[in-house]
Design an enzyme around this catalytic site. Structure first.
Site, PDB file in Angstrom:
ATOM      1  N   HIS A   1      27.306 -29.413 -22.728  1.00  0.00           N
ATOM      2  CA  HIS A   1      28.248 -30.111 -23.612  1.00  0.00           C
ATOM      3  C   HIS A   1      28.320 -31.606 -23.300  1.00  0.00           C
ATOM      4  O   HIS A   1      29.399 -32.191 -23.224  1.00  0.00           O
ATOM      5  CB  HIS A   1      29.656 -29.513 -23.498  1.00  0.00           C
ATOM      6  CG  HIS A   1      29.676 -28.036 -23.309  1.00  0.00           C
ATOM      7  ND1 HIS A   1      29.048 -27.162 -24.166  1.00  0.00           N
ATOM      8  CD2 HIS A   1      30.215 -27.270 -22.350  1.00  0.00           C
ATOM      9  CE1 HIS A   1      29.220 -25.938 -23.742  1.00  0.00           C
ATOM     10  NE2 HIS A   1      29.903 -25.963 -22.639  1.00  0.00           N
TER      11      HIS A   1
ATOM     12  N   HIS B   1      37.043 -15.849 -16.226  1.00  0.00           N
ATOM     13  CA  HIS B   1      36.917 -16.998 -17.137  1.00  0.00           C
ATOM     14  C   HIS B   1      35.993 -16.574 -18.271  1.00  0.00           C
ATOM     15  O   HIS B   1      34.878 -16.139 -18.026  1.00  0.00           O
ATOM     16  CB  HIS B   1      36.335 -18.181 -16.349  1.00  0.00           C
ATOM     17  CG  HIS B   1      36.115 -19.417 -17.146  1.00  0.00           C
ATOM     18  ND1 HIS B   1      36.860 -19.746 -18.255  1.00  0.00           N
ATOM     19  CD2 HIS B   1      35.225 -20.433 -16.984  1.00  0.00           C
ATOM     20  CE1 HIS B   1      36.436 -20.906 -18.742  1.00  0.00           C
ATOM     21  NE2 HIS B   1      35.443 -21.337 -18.003  1.00  0.00           N
TER      22      HIS B   1
ATOM     23  N   GLU C   1      34.597 -18.308 -20.751  1.00  0.00           N
ATOM     24  CA  GLU C   1      33.595 -19.194 -21.353  1.00  0.00           C
ATOM     25  C   GLU C   1      32.237 -18.482 -21.293  1.00  0.00           C
ATOM     26  O   GLU C   1      31.947 -17.728 -20.367  1.00  0.00           O
ATOM     27  CB  GLU C   1      33.550 -20.552 -20.634  1.00  0.00           C
ATOM     28  CG  GLU C   1      32.740 -21.552 -21.435  1.00  0.00           C
ATOM     29  CD  GLU C   1      32.965 -23.012 -21.031  1.00  0.00           C
ATOM     30  OE1 GLU C   1      33.624 -23.280 -20.015  1.00  0.00           O
ATOM     31  OE2 GLU C   1      32.429 -23.888 -21.757  1.00  0.00           O
TER      32      GLU C   1
ATOM     33  N   ASP D   1      29.197 -18.968 -20.573  1.00  0.00           N
ATOM     34  CA  ASP D   1      28.238 -18.957 -19.459  1.00  0.00           C
ATOM     35  C   ASP D   1      28.597 -17.874 -18.444  1.00  0.00           C
ATOM     36  O   ASP D   1      27.772 -17.529 -17.592  1.00  0.00           O
ATOM     37  CB  ASP D   1      28.116 -20.339 -18.790  1.00  0.00           C
ATOM     38  CG  ASP D   1      29.438 -21.022 -18.506  1.00  0.00           C
ATOM     39  OD1 ASP D   1      30.437 -20.720 -19.185  1.00  0.00           O
ATOM     40  OD2 ASP D   1      29.465 -21.880 -17.610  1.00  0.00           O
TER      41      ASP D   1
ATOM     42  N   HIS E   1      39.588 -24.462 -15.968  1.00  0.00           N
ATOM     43  CA  HIS E   1      39.725 -25.537 -16.915  1.00  0.00           C
ATOM     44  C   HIS E   1      39.926 -25.040 -18.356  1.00  0.00           C
ATOM     45  O   HIS E   1      39.903 -25.864 -19.295  1.00  0.00           O
ATOM     46  CB  HIS E   1      38.503 -26.478 -16.840  1.00  0.00           C
ATOM     47  CG  HIS E   1      37.232 -25.862 -17.391  1.00  0.00           C
ATOM     48  ND1 HIS E   1      36.510 -26.447 -18.409  1.00  0.00           N
ATOM     49  CD2 HIS E   1      36.566 -24.728 -17.099  1.00  0.00           C
ATOM     50  CE1 HIS E   1      35.452 -25.730 -18.704  1.00  0.00           C
ATOM     51  NE2 HIS E   1      35.460 -24.679 -17.914  1.00  0.00           N
TER      52      HIS E   1
ATOM     53  N   ASP F   1      35.137 -21.384 -12.218  1.00  0.00           N
ATOM     54  CA  ASP F   1      34.484 -22.703 -12.213  1.00  0.00           C
ATOM     55  C   ASP F   1      34.939 -23.606 -11.061  1.00  0.00           C
ATOM     56  O   ASP F   1      34.203 -24.513 -10.647  1.00  0.00           O
ATOM     57  CB  ASP F   1      34.771 -23.427 -13.537  1.00  0.00           C
ATOM     58  CG  ASP F   1      33.878 -22.957 -14.673  1.00  0.00           C
ATOM     59  OD1 ASP F   1      32.844 -22.309 -14.414  1.00  0.00           O
ATOM     60  OD2 ASP F   1      34.218 -23.229 -15.838  1.00  0.00           O
TER      61      ASP F   1
ATOM     62  N   TYR G   1      30.428 -32.530 -10.719  1.00  0.00           N
ATOM     63  CA  TYR G   1      31.060 -31.422 -11.447  1.00  0.00           C
ATOM     64  C   TYR G   1      32.552 -31.710 -11.654  1.00  0.00           C
ATOM     65  O   TYR G   1      33.088 -31.550 -12.756  1.00  0.00           O
ATOM     66  CB  TYR G   1      30.870 -30.123 -10.645  1.00  0.00           C
ATOM     67  CG  TYR G   1      31.262 -28.886 -11.405  1.00  0.00           C
ATOM     68  CD1 TYR G   1      30.331 -28.186 -12.164  1.00  0.00           C
ATOM     69  CD2 TYR G   1      32.562 -28.411 -11.368  1.00  0.00           C
ATOM     70  CE1 TYR G   1      30.694 -27.055 -12.872  1.00  0.00           C
ATOM     71  CE2 TYR G   1      32.933 -27.290 -12.069  1.00  0.00           C
ATOM     72  CZ  TYR G   1      31.999 -26.607 -12.816  1.00  0.00           C
ATOM     73  OH  TYR G   1      32.364 -25.494 -13.521  1.00  0.00           O
TER      74      TYR G   1
ATOM     75  N   HIS H   1      29.543 -21.179 -10.274  1.00  0.00           N
ATOM     76  CA  HIS H   1      28.317 -21.988 -10.339  1.00  0.00           C
ATOM     77  C   HIS H   1      27.984 -22.502  -8.935  1.00  0.00           C
ATOM     78  O   HIS H   1      28.882 -22.879  -8.184  1.00  0.00           O
ATOM     79  CB  HIS H   1      28.501 -23.232 -11.219  1.00  0.00           C
ATOM     80  CG  HIS H   1      28.775 -22.943 -12.658  1.00  0.00           C
ATOM     81  ND1 HIS H   1      27.832 -22.455 -13.521  1.00  0.00           N
ATOM     82  CD2 HIS H   1      29.896 -23.118 -13.392  1.00  0.00           C
ATOM     83  CE1 HIS H   1      28.370 -22.332 -14.734  1.00  0.00           C
ATOM     84  NE2 HIS H   1      29.619 -22.719 -14.681  1.00  0.00           N
TER      85      HIS H   1
HETATM   86 FE1  FEO Z   1      33.967 -23.053 -17.910  1.00  0.00          FE
HETATM   87 FE2  FEO Z   1      31.237 -22.300 -16.187  1.00  0.00          FE
HETATM   88  O1  FEO Z   1      32.373 -22.204 -17.637  1.00  0.00           O
END
Ligand code: FEO
Length: 403
Positions: free
Chosen positions: A28, A82, A84, A86, A148, A167, A195, A228
């Site tokens: 993004h 989370h 999202e 990914d 987030h 995250d 990050y 991550h």
């Molecule tokens: Fe907020 Fe790694 O997704």
């Protein structure tokens, strides 16, 4: 299933079963030069539990790693910290395949999983402080709303002192190594800071509150397992302290000068301002947007105290690279900055006013006078640029001692 994919043991009953994305370069608008990982974790409790998942194209890699420990069909609970994509993109297919007893998420996570993916089955909603018994072990949940996303939460495995932090405390870094102590410290710090600056920064006030909650919770960490990058098993204290430091956004004796130039007039001004700052004892990062990415700029700003932005005027506007980086910076809500705008033009000169508007929306405290020059800066103009640099240096020094 690919038999060569293996799980990596994190603690007695916890395994990393994620995927490595060696090639992703854009999140993004955030440049991920070193790729990323999508970390999923398997807890081999009585009730075998999967914590988070991976992007849809990496489903087989995750399931293969799970299969190196247990038959994926034996997973009883799936926890989504989370939603999202990914970390959840493969969940609808995985849930259908393994048919777990429970899919668990926060109140907002439940909604997001149903609306965004969608997950078409009942979701067990857990709130802040709730617990889930896995037979011989227990999980507890801490909602971390807006860190987030509204759905975000931490999961804690008390018996092995493992915090699954989604995250938070993560970084975009694709490596064959899985743990922080296996990776060069400078790379960890750089990628963790990048990050934070590109993802977490707007929520810094919530980070400070969360760190207080974590400190008073009595949780002890032997492992912090983010979604991550590497798993923290050596320097958990270090990354928590860095988050505390970054979240305060205390100004530092460093200025970021961001500019874009057509025929080098704006560049000459930028260089003169930089020289004034440097002679005033301030570290300077001079960033031409022809050379640098917006992600690099916010990384540099994370530990700076001033932002100075320049652009030539093109077709009654600031140059596109400057509009881009200002839009990006504004969204990340940096705080406690001083700065100024400058630039050159041929016949109209709107760019500087547009930059000023952006800086004021970011609540950047303006120092000295805006500098806008027609065609080429002469010696007098460059002296003014130099003086602006020395003035910003002086004001920044004052600010650093008072904030
Ligand atoms: Fe907020 Fe790694 O997704």
């Amino acid at each position: 299933m690919e038999e060569f994919y293996k799980a990596v043991r994190v603690s007695d009953h916890v395994y990393w079963v994620g995927a490595i994305d060696w090639t992703i370069r854009d999140f993004h608008g955030y440049l991920t030069r070193r790729g990323s990982t999508y970390n999923a974790y398997l807890i081999t409790a009585d009730k075998i539990t999967l914590i988070d998942a991976v992007k849809k194209p990496f489903r087989e890699e995750m399931l293969s790693r799970v299969a190196s420990v247990v038959d994926p069909g034996k997973i009883k609970y799936v926890i989504s910290n989370h939603s999202e994509m990914d970390h959840s993109g493969c969940l609808p297919e995985v849930i259908e395949l393994i048919n777990p007893e429970k899919v668990v998420a926060s109140p907002m996570g439940s909604k997001t999983l149903k609306e965004l993916l969608p997950v078409k089955r009942e979701i067990t909603v857990v709130k802040d402080g709730d617990r889930l018994n896995l037979g011989n072990m227990n999980l507890s949940f801490m909602e971390t709303r807006m860190l987030h996303w509204p759905d975000s939460m931490f999961t804690y495995l008390a018996e092995e002192h493992v915090l699954f932090s989604q995250d938070a405390f993560g970084m975009h870094l694709a490596t064959s190594e899985r743990f922080d102590d296996e990776i060069e410290e400078a790379i960890l710090r750089y990628e963790a800071a990048t990050y934070y600056a590109n993802i977490i920064l707007p929520y810094s006030s919530l980070v400070l509150k969360l760190l207080d909650r974590v400190a008073s919770s009595g949780m002890e960490f032997k492992v912090i397992a983010p979604d991550h990058g590497p798993v923290w098993r050596m320097n958990m204290k270090g990354i928590i302290e860095l988050y505390g430091q970054w979240a305060i956004q205390k100004p530092a004796l460093k200025t970021v000068i961001v500019y874009a130039t057509m025929w080098h007039s704006t560049e000459l001004m930028a260089r003169a301002i930089a020289e004034g700052l440097a002679q005033g004892g301030i570290a300077v990062k001079l960033m031409s947007m022809d050379e640098f990415h917006r992600s690099d700029v916010v990384y540099e700003l994370l530990e700076a105290g001033a932002l100075v932005v320049g652009s030539s005027t093109l077709n009654n506007n600031m140059l596109p690279h400057i509009a881009d980086v200002l839009t990006y910076i504004r969204g990340l809500k940096p705080a406690n900055l001083i700065g100024q705008a400058f630039g050159s033009y041929g016949w109209s000169g709107e760019a500087v006013g547009q930059i000023l508007k952006e800086l004021s929306e970011m609540k950047v405290e303006l120092v000295g006078d805006t500098l806008s020059v027609r065609h080429r800066p002469d010696g007098e103009v460059l002296k003014k640029c130099f003086s602006l640099g020395t003035l910003i240096a002086e004001k920044l020094r004052e600010k650093v001692t008072t904030v």
